[in-house]
Design an enzyme around this catalytic site. Structure first.
Site, PDB file in Angstrom:
ATOM      1  N   GLU F  42       0.765  -1.326   0.220  1.00 20.68           N
ATOM      2  CA  GLU F  42       0.224   0.074  -0.684  1.00 20.68           C
ATOM      3  C   GLU F  42       0.862   1.473  -0.066  1.00 20.68           C
ATOM      4  O   GLU F  42       1.963   1.153   0.516  1.00 20.68           O
ATOM      5  CB  GLU F  42      -1.582  -0.087   1.120  1.00 20.68           C
ATOM      6  CG  GLU F  42      -1.809  -1.200   1.336  1.00 20.68           C
ATOM      7  CD  GLU F  42      -2.926  -1.126   2.823  1.00 20.68           C
ATOM      8  OE1 GLU F  42      -3.205  -0.392   3.642  1.00 20.68           O
ATOM      9  OE2 GLU F  42      -3.368  -2.093   2.486  1.00 20.68           O
ATOM     10  N   LYS F 207      -3.950  -1.434 -44.546  1.00 16.51           N
ATOM     11  CA  LYS F 207      -3.736  -2.864 -44.361  1.00 16.51           C
ATOM     12  C   LYS F 207      -4.936  -3.223 -45.580  1.00 16.51           C
ATOM     13  O   LYS F 207      -5.591  -3.154 -46.388  1.00 16.51           O
ATOM     14  CB  LYS F 207      -4.419  -3.541 -43.601  1.00 16.51           C
ATOM     15  CG  LYS F 207      -3.403  -2.931 -41.817  1.00 16.51           C
ATOM     16  CD  LYS F 207      -3.988  -3.758 -40.601  1.00 16.51           C
ATOM     17  CE  LYS F 207      -3.604  -3.352 -39.160  1.00 16.51           C
ATOM     18  NZ  LYS F 207      -3.412  -2.397 -39.074  1.00 16.51           N
TER      19      LYS F 207
END
Lengths: 333, 333, 333, 333, 333, 333
Positions: F42, F207
């Site tokens: 923590e 593409k």
């Protein structure tokens, strides 16, 4: 969570026809309501049956025109959704076949509104639990704007099944009329390949610019000899579709079909639709064809009903069940 | 909390004239905005100046008609308020000279909407901090429905000052055209007594019923020889006002004036206004007079401007200061 | 949405008797809770049974007096409603037979509170899903203030059925003791005409004013020879009722009954109730009769139990079903 | 954010005296308000001055007794806070010298309420922006429950300065009357060491148990010859304090003082206070001394005013500035 | 409210083992999900099955280490909970065996965060309906911070049953390693007395201070010849436990066991665990034992599974039923 | 709304360098804070100065790596923002130079999360009033997801000014490495044309697919002899940029520069950056260059500081003023 009573369906007047078909699909009658207009321009709508503890679906398509403007339809929907809460509905779903203002989704000019988010704020404010929409212009805006639950349906399988027999033997290409729609077109292409079991090509239109000025159109992709399906979310004046068809034919396309979920057909749309370069315009029944001459509609436009899609989505919301599978087929995950 | 910059005022197009007068009162120019309509029925409005960190007032009167319906005007207001947040406004106030749907304030029939509350929900949803309205039909609905801050203005002192010289020497009576308006009439009567420094009588109309059926009108109160001011929040077709005038004259009234903040004048209103039984109809400029023949308006209607009232209320919202004293005079507490 | 378990009913101590009757109607026992008072003036209440996943109804009437003040009862209700959430209740309904502060519904003096709205804010803040109330003083305030679901019940059919045999052959008139109650009286008149199948007249009291000063009472409407039912939402000191009775008798009424849902009977109420001008005072059991001498209550007051009404409303909230039909009869829509 | 106008202070009637002192500290007069009680047990309070655009502080201590119960005071505070919003206050701070229900901070029995959280929900629901409290029973509950801003003040330096001259030359010990208070006592011990510049011991009381039954008290820590300060957040019946004093004296303490912010003095408190084993009881003015005989109070109780603390905290909230430094001294970080 | 489908259980990867045991208890398989990590440090997790209309439980223990930090695990949980809403889950419960940041529950230094409350805000923000946690460090913080429903489980009966056979004939004492834990220890002591049917003593450790400096440990309570159970919520480095054991043995304790729900075992924990002064360390399976050498774990640590507790709590949340009785036994109320 | 005190700036540790530059621009020192990590994973961070009533800006860039993961940085930011509220800040702005998870902006697979919206929910939950971000991957997602105020900055003018002298005399082309980035590239092209005062061409990569499989890259647009600027929002592995450069050079481009706001440089990025086909990679300082070898960075990467942009945006948020003009130049409207 299971419901023992069937869902309750309401249709505001402007979407009556599609709603009847959805109700028929579900074998649940449309519940009665009253919708009155007053001389001062206000209106009042109320259900005529008890909705207490029921799972309620209010159907309203937010297209402009006929007797009411877009904004009119929005207010009518908002107030009626609020009224459902008044009557103790357990859950209220807004079924919006055509969601207006989906193209006002970002600030393109300084200090522009982001109306897509305001639509979410307003629908949520009146107590809507779920919003079901179809082929929203920008799904990113839609999925980010709403904090209540949403279900986004699409027409991909619907259109693919409808058109599969038409494409013949030669090459098939799916085209987007602008770069912003390439993603949508690709998703349709993938679905279509699955449905017809063979390769489908991709193409798209770009604006040709010179010195920052648009000077014409540029078609990217090979459409020679192809059956071309130009895919968009909506047809407004039809100009975009026509320019795409023209470009495809110039590049040797065999035939061009226009596909779009929402046929708004404003302005000179009728002229575009009748243009012989478009073999056929295929749309759905989310917007009634009130602006087209019925004969033109009859001969140039094919309408695929979304009723089974909305009906089944409502059923799965009501009973539980996968909407992913509804849209993508049983094998999807 | 003090602001070092002046307030920013916007007026949507449909309320331009009143807004100009308010801006003039405040000596602050209306800020520019763009409001475009699209062929498919959608619109887009945006401010043309920075509102970052400013105290913004958006003026829109929600009457029906002219170019836009009531619902249209509501959506335009809602979206534009949202846009103010987009631009970083520090506080956003909706100034609504005529607040629509104020009479849809309760369920009178089973499962009716409570539109007054929906209006509050919607205005709050787009980030409105304060709503300023005038002579709302039912102040109880207004004060209960909103959870954002509201300022409710009234025309009592405005009308009292305007009419004080007309009433002559004889008895003066304030009349309500129906029992629901008695409270409003009494408040005007009290103000008027203060302004003219002498007694003012009260009267009101009841519906005479027989066997559950309305058979006529009944005037309660003594109007003999009196100068009668029939007071209401709005004039729709004018029929109510005319019936009240008729009843007063039958009971011996000397002269009858109609007073109402909002002159909607729908349907046969022009005929009612021209009826000689109404000496004069006095309204404000919250709704433009577009439905009346200009000559009729000129000769039968007097318009009291609310610009100083809205202007001063905006000033006190912006700078701090008592709106109670603005409405009731400096000695009020 | 259906529940397989029966509803869970809790009654805070101050409303024990009515709650027992409601529980009996529903054939569901009141669930046990503990309610402790501490020496420093704080209290603690907790359920003694599991409410996890249940449909819970907490009954508390918010009248002042007996052992707790109005504000005390409000806090006890608010904290106990919060405790239901703690225990995992699926839905929490506050059943409030007498809703306090319903007359603090607007700003009548400058800067007044709007307590009706604060009550809504507080009830919602502790997680109340539904509020059921009866004959709230101002239904407009009630329907606008709450954003959680509300159900508003009324005593019209209850009282009409109770009194139908008493009215005899001659004319019957429903009277309102002040103009603000005319709407309520008219609604009762319409119900009563349906129940007894013949015409019922209307009358109401006005304050007679002279020079702005109230100088007496004025009865509008014809009560000669009539059996008069003076109808109000509550009886406080009974003075208003007595003045109405007096005026009716002066105008020739045959007999006068006082009807009101809530019998607070504060101050000199006992004297008013015993006054021979009031033949009978008819109230419900929303407020216990602890302030009246039992003999006086016995001989002058008739109590109609609201238990079947609350019980049936709870049943329909729990199982689904029309509350409109409960209130207006099976043919209502 | 700076305010050009001074803060506006209101005090509800039950906290008038402390509020006057706070107002004096700030050199800002208490603003006038009206607080009326009605025969039916409801009340109404309203400000008599404009609060528009002002930074408002409403002071109400939530102790039980005198004329109003704890719950009464809570409702009066809640409604008055709501009224501030009505009047257009720019920011509303609730100053609560004694925060009731702070010990109902967890579920100690099954299905207990968590009233500390409900208090937060209710205060926030009426539009409170900031809550200022002092020596709340459990600061963990306080800091977790509220989502609006809070300021938690403590009496450590106040008490340390007040008592520093009394402790003489010998050992000084700070004692907690129970293990739950050890943290609070340690914090006071640390402050006291800083203030008097020498070591201060620690002690605390435990319950001696046998077979699960409390059989007596156990003092942990060395108090021989010491000046003992028993420190708690509040004194209720005083029994706890007296038992601690007794145990300390048995263990050889020289003298025992009781210190607590809040003197509730309920039940047999007067007897405890007068008991010679307690040299002096030192409290603050958060709760008026209405339950003690003035002579007893005069001779056995010392009151340290919290007005400078609340006043300075209000000043720093209004003008900006460190409350950490106010509580811990200028060198704190 | 009843569910006809079984609950849907998901386990994020880091809590897989415990989740499997919970699923086994409930006889419901863990539903599949995908959890991918990207090269840029982002991750994406999604369910692989439909959760529409289902009652969903997401299990994630928020311990630090292994492959993910505490904060990592928090984000993974938050995003996955949000994803459940995306998929139309009817209710979403976060099952958090070890709730991180439970010790950051108040401002111990000036301007400290109150992380317990932030955890509540964040869990609620992503649409969590219920949070189930176990032996949270400070139950007051937990019960005040959350506004969504919470269920707090504890290990008291689990540990009591596990250890009952070990304690032998002599005296048994429950000890807290610090004063802040006395309440927790007392609750365990009461449970243990009920389980073993005889008296259990209490003891606790204090820090011995001199001149404000901690100089050693002080054991309060009689442990001579006793079997001592040192009880805490978690074991971090084990130092606290070891010091307590040491003190107990010095005071004549027969044997010392360490009990804590959560075994974090960071830093030098292994050394502490192996120290012969601790006979045994007993923990649960809320945190995997990845930091301890398996042999050390095998010989020094006993693990009590919480799967039946979580499983049964989930069952009762899903089906309704008392969690009070689950924790305290059937006779509790 | 004007502030009399300067803004308060905090920087969490991971963004220290950029924050120092922003502070320098504003001539306001970074305020001190403490950020501690605990052994159990923590952390705790708190400001070391008072923020009461101040306008606070917390700067944290959410890139992954160095000492903390992306999720770590998110939690640190969320908790610290919450802590600002704790300390009474009047307004809290999160300045997030690199906003993580911006590419998780929609459901691309079934049941995907929409993390962009969750980020908005979480930031708002801890009380953030304004979020300032730069070149967010999808501005539509960003503008729809947040309901608190946002300011979106972009690098267009910054990059255009930086590169204007490099482009030489020949043709200049702006290229997008994928169709989704065409809109961004067009906006940069328009800005660049304004800055260099002559035509700039457009190109983009597609593409190339065969049978649904990506088989290569396709460059749309004419880059022959051109100075090409490949524009993207971020560089991850650099592969996309390199493929674009390759395609451009193949088509005859003179020289290729890569431009992107955020240089993440993960995976094989260093190799891509050093590839001679990329003349230069230009990024900003939103992400520290910790992953690249300093020599490689020195010779291949140019860094344009965003400090003046963030600094000026903070100034205009604090003082009021147009951010539209900051981004688009003084003549923008």
């Amino acid at each position: 969570m299971k419901w023992t009573d069937p869902p309750v369906l309401f249709s505001l007047n402007a979407t009556r026809e599609l709603s009847e078909r959805i109700a028929q699909y579900l074998d649940v009658p449309l519940s009665e309501h009253e919708e009155r207009d007053f001389e001062d321009g206000e209106h009042k709508a109320r259900p005529l049956v008890s909705v207490r503890a029921r799972d309620v679906y209010v159907i309203q398509s937010l297209y402009g025109g006929e007797n009411e403007t877009v904004n009119d339809k929005i207010c009518r929907l908002l107030f009626f959704l609020g009224t459902m809460r008044e009557g103790g509905a357990a859950r209220v779903t807004a079924v919006i076949p055509y969601l207006a203002y989906a193209r006002k989704d970002r600030q393109t000019k300084p200090r522009d509104p982001v109306v897509t988010r305001y639509m979410a704020l307003l629908l949520e404010a009146v107590g809507t639990d779920v919003v079901i929409a179809l082929d929203v212009h920008n799904i990113v805006a839609f999925q980010n704007a709403f904090r209540c639950r949403t279900e986004h349906l699409d027409t991909r399988r619907l259109f693919a099944e409808h058109i599969r027999e038409r494409v013949g033997e030669g090459p098939v290409v799916v085209a987007s009329p602008d770069p912003g729609g390439v993603k949508r077109a690709q998703l349709f292409q993938e679905t279509f390949e699955r449905v017809i079991g063979r390769d489908v090509g991709m193409a798209w239109m770009e604006k040709r610019r010179s010195a920052g000025v648009v000077t014409g159109n540029l078609l990217v992709g090979d459409v020679k000899g192809a059956f071309v399906l130009v895919v968009d979310d909506l047809i407004s004046t039809g100009g975009t579709m026509l320019r795409a068809a023209e470009a495809c034919l110039e590049q040797g396309a065999r035939e061009v079909y226009a596909l779009a979920a929402h046929g708004l057909f404003v302005g000179e749309a009728e002229k575009a639709i009748r243009d012989p370069r478009l073999s056929k315009t295929i749309i759905t029944d989310t917007v009634p064809l009130f602006r087209l001459n019925p004969d033109v509609a009859q001969s140039h436009v094919e309408i695929v009903s979304t009723a089974p899609l909305f009906g089944e989505a409502i059923r799965r919301c009501h009973e539980g069940g996968s909407i992913v599978e509804l849209l993508e087929g049983p094998s999807a995950s």
